[in-house]
Structures are given as structure tokens and as C-alpha cells.
Design a protein around this motif. Structure first.
Motif, PDB file in Angstrom:
ATOM      1  N   TYR B  32      60.642  26.433-110.932  1.00 18.08           N
ATOM      2  CA  TYR B  32      60.669  26.169-109.510  1.00 18.08           C
ATOM      3  C   TYR B  32      60.262  27.483-108.848  1.00 18.08           C
ATOM      4  O   TYR B  32      60.907  28.508-109.064  1.00 18.08           O
ATOM      5  CB  TYR B  32      62.060  25.740-109.061  1.00 18.08           C
ATOM      6  N   PHE B  34      58.807  29.962-105.579  1.00 15.95           N
ATOM      7  CA  PHE B  34      58.957  30.175-104.147  1.00 15.95           C
ATOM      8  C   PHE B  34      58.210  31.436-103.724  1.00 15.95           C
ATOM      9  O   PHE B  34      58.077  32.388-104.483  1.00 15.95           O
ATOM     10  CB  PHE B  34      60.437  30.376-103.787  1.00 15.95           C
ATOM     11  N   LYS B  49      57.161  26.384-101.357  1.00 13.33           N
ATOM     12  CA  LYS B  49      57.834  26.206-102.630  1.00 13.33           C
ATOM     13  C   LYS B  49      57.062  25.215-103.483  1.00 13.33           C
ATOM     14  O   LYS B  49      56.359  24.331-102.956  1.00 13.33           O
ATOM     15  CB  LYS B  49      59.258  25.702-102.416  1.00 13.33           C
ATOM     16  N   PHE B  51      57.931  22.589-106.615  1.00 19.71           N
ATOM     17  CA  PHE B  51      58.915  21.990-107.509  1.00 19.71           C
ATOM     18  C   PHE B  51      58.210  21.150-108.569  1.00 19.71           C
ATOM     19  O   PHE B  51      58.557  21.196-109.745  1.00 19.71           O
ATOM     20  CB  PHE B  51      59.893  21.112-106.723  1.00 19.71           C
TER      21      PHE B  51
END
Lengths: 116, 114
Positions: B32, B34, B49, B51
Motif C-alpha cells: 500500500y 502513499f 495513495k 491500494f
């Protein structure tokens, strides 16, 4: 409304003193965190609390003690402050981790601590 | 163990020029990813972000980033930089290890020349 708030914004104190930094979130999150940002801007996790229970303590001296009176608050208490504790401390919060799913963290504005 | 590398400590670009900030990560599972921005004296603001799904993600302020699994990279781009973009940029990888743990790179400081 501020989602994650910290007080104070600036804290200047003498070596050896004890001080606290407060953090509050109004996002309804279950997990809260403390990060330390050093003079080189490096950010590192210190603690993570989930539903008032400590999950992560990343080799932080025991002079640092997080206190969570309820799941909306995670305060950081520091005993016997040292020069090396000077840094910016960030609080963050997220929903509780569930299985492999990652939940985004929301950060507070930071508290700049200066130890003289 | 998780880690994030931002190879560029400081980048200077002219206003209106394009920008690319590099980020490489190390993580054993699906990452994940960012990008956060920290303006002088300010807290951290999430830019974007990743995911899952589309590997090109759009963020706020005209930023985008592309996830390249083969290169373990998540570089941040902006086609035309504004003076207000001058700030510190942090790449981070998230891992679920009892909590949502977040590991940051060392940051890239962006200076914008008028």
C-alpha cells in the motif's frame, strides 16, 4: 472541524523536565499513532494504540509513555527530557486494521518540541 | 522488512517545468503506497495513495504517481510545477502488522525557482 488535533503546537522546555503532548481525533477511528520526525526530517513510528491497547512500541526509551484515556485520545508523556528528544512529534489515526486491508492514516499538525 | 528509499534528497526545478520524484520500496506482500507532502512548518497532507487496481493514480494539486511492480517503484509526477509546490515530499509504504503500520522514506525537498 479539525480531524486530528495536537496541543501544544510548540513546546520549549529544559532538560530533565517532564512534559506531555495531547492528541485528539474526531474521526471515530480505533487506532492512533505517535511518530517522531528528527532534525533530518526522517519520520518514524513510535507507538500504535488500538482500542486503548498498545500494539507497537518501536524501541522507544521507557521515558516515553503513551496514555489513552479513551479511543479518541492518545497523549504522549515524556519523562526526564533529553536534548535528543528535540523533534517534531506527529499524532495520527486510522480505522482498525482488519486482515490484509490497510486503512489510511490521518495526521495531526505536529508538535515541535525543543529541549534546552 | 519493509523499507522505502527516496534517492533524491533535494531537487530544484523551475516553475512550469515538469517534476518526477523517485520512490523505491521493499515489501514482501502487496504494498500500500502513499505520497505525503509537508509544507514548511506544517503537518503531513496526503497527496495520493495506491491500494490496488489502476497503477496510475491521480491525487490532489495535479499530482499523479505510477506503481510499477517490476521496478518496485512508485514515482510521483507533476507536468507543470507551481511555486507553491515547494515542500518536503515523503513516500511511504503501509503494512498491516497488527496495526496499520506506515514506513516512510527520508523525504525529498523540492525547491521551485521562479
Amino acid at each position: 472541524d479539525t480531524a486530528v488535533s495536537q496541543t501544544p503546537k510548540y513546546l520549549v522546555t529544559q532538560m530533565g523536565n517532564d512534559k506531555s503532548i495531547k492528541c485528539e481525533q474526531n474521526l471515530g477511528h480505533d487506532t492512533m499513532y505517535w511518530y517522531k520526525q528528527d532534525s533530518k526530517k526522517f519520520l518514524k513510528i513510535m507507538f500504535s494504540y488500538n482500542n486503548k491497547e498498545l500494539i507497537i512500541n518501536e524501541t522507544v526509551p521507557n521515558r516515553f509513555s503513551p496514555k489513552s484515556p479513551d479511543k479518541a485520545h492518545l497523549n504522549l508523556h515524556i519523562n526526564s527530557l533529553e536534548l535528543g528528544d528535540s523533534a517534531v512529534y506527529f499524532c495520527a489515526s486510522s480505522r482498525v486494521a482488519t486482515g490484509p486491508n490497510y486503512n489510511e492514516q490521518f495526521f495531526g499538525p505536529g508538535t515541535r518540541l525543543t529541549v534546552l | 522488512a519493509q523499507s522505502v528509499t527516496q534517492p533524491d534528497i533535494h531537487i530544484t526545478v523551475s516553475e512550469g517545468a515538469s517534476l518526477e520524484l523517485r520512490c523505491n520500496y521493499s515489501y514482501g506482500a502487496t504494498p500500500y503506497l502513499f505520497w505525503y507532502v509537508q509544507s514548511p512548518g506544517q503537518g503531513l497532507q496526503l497527496l495520493l495513495k495506491y491500494f490496488s487496481g489502476d497503477t496510475l493514480v491521480q491525487g490532489i494539486k495535479g499530482f499523479e504517481a505510477e506503481f510499477k511492480r517490476s521496478q518496485s517503484s512508485f514515482n510521483l509526477r507533476k507536468p507543470s510545477v507551481h511555486w507553491s509546490d515547494a515542500a518536503e515530499y515523503f513516500c511511504a509504504v503501509g503494512a498491516v502488522t497488527g496495526a496499520n503500520n506506515l514506513f516512510f522514506g527520508t523525504g525529498t525537498r523540492l525547491t521551485v525557482i521562479p
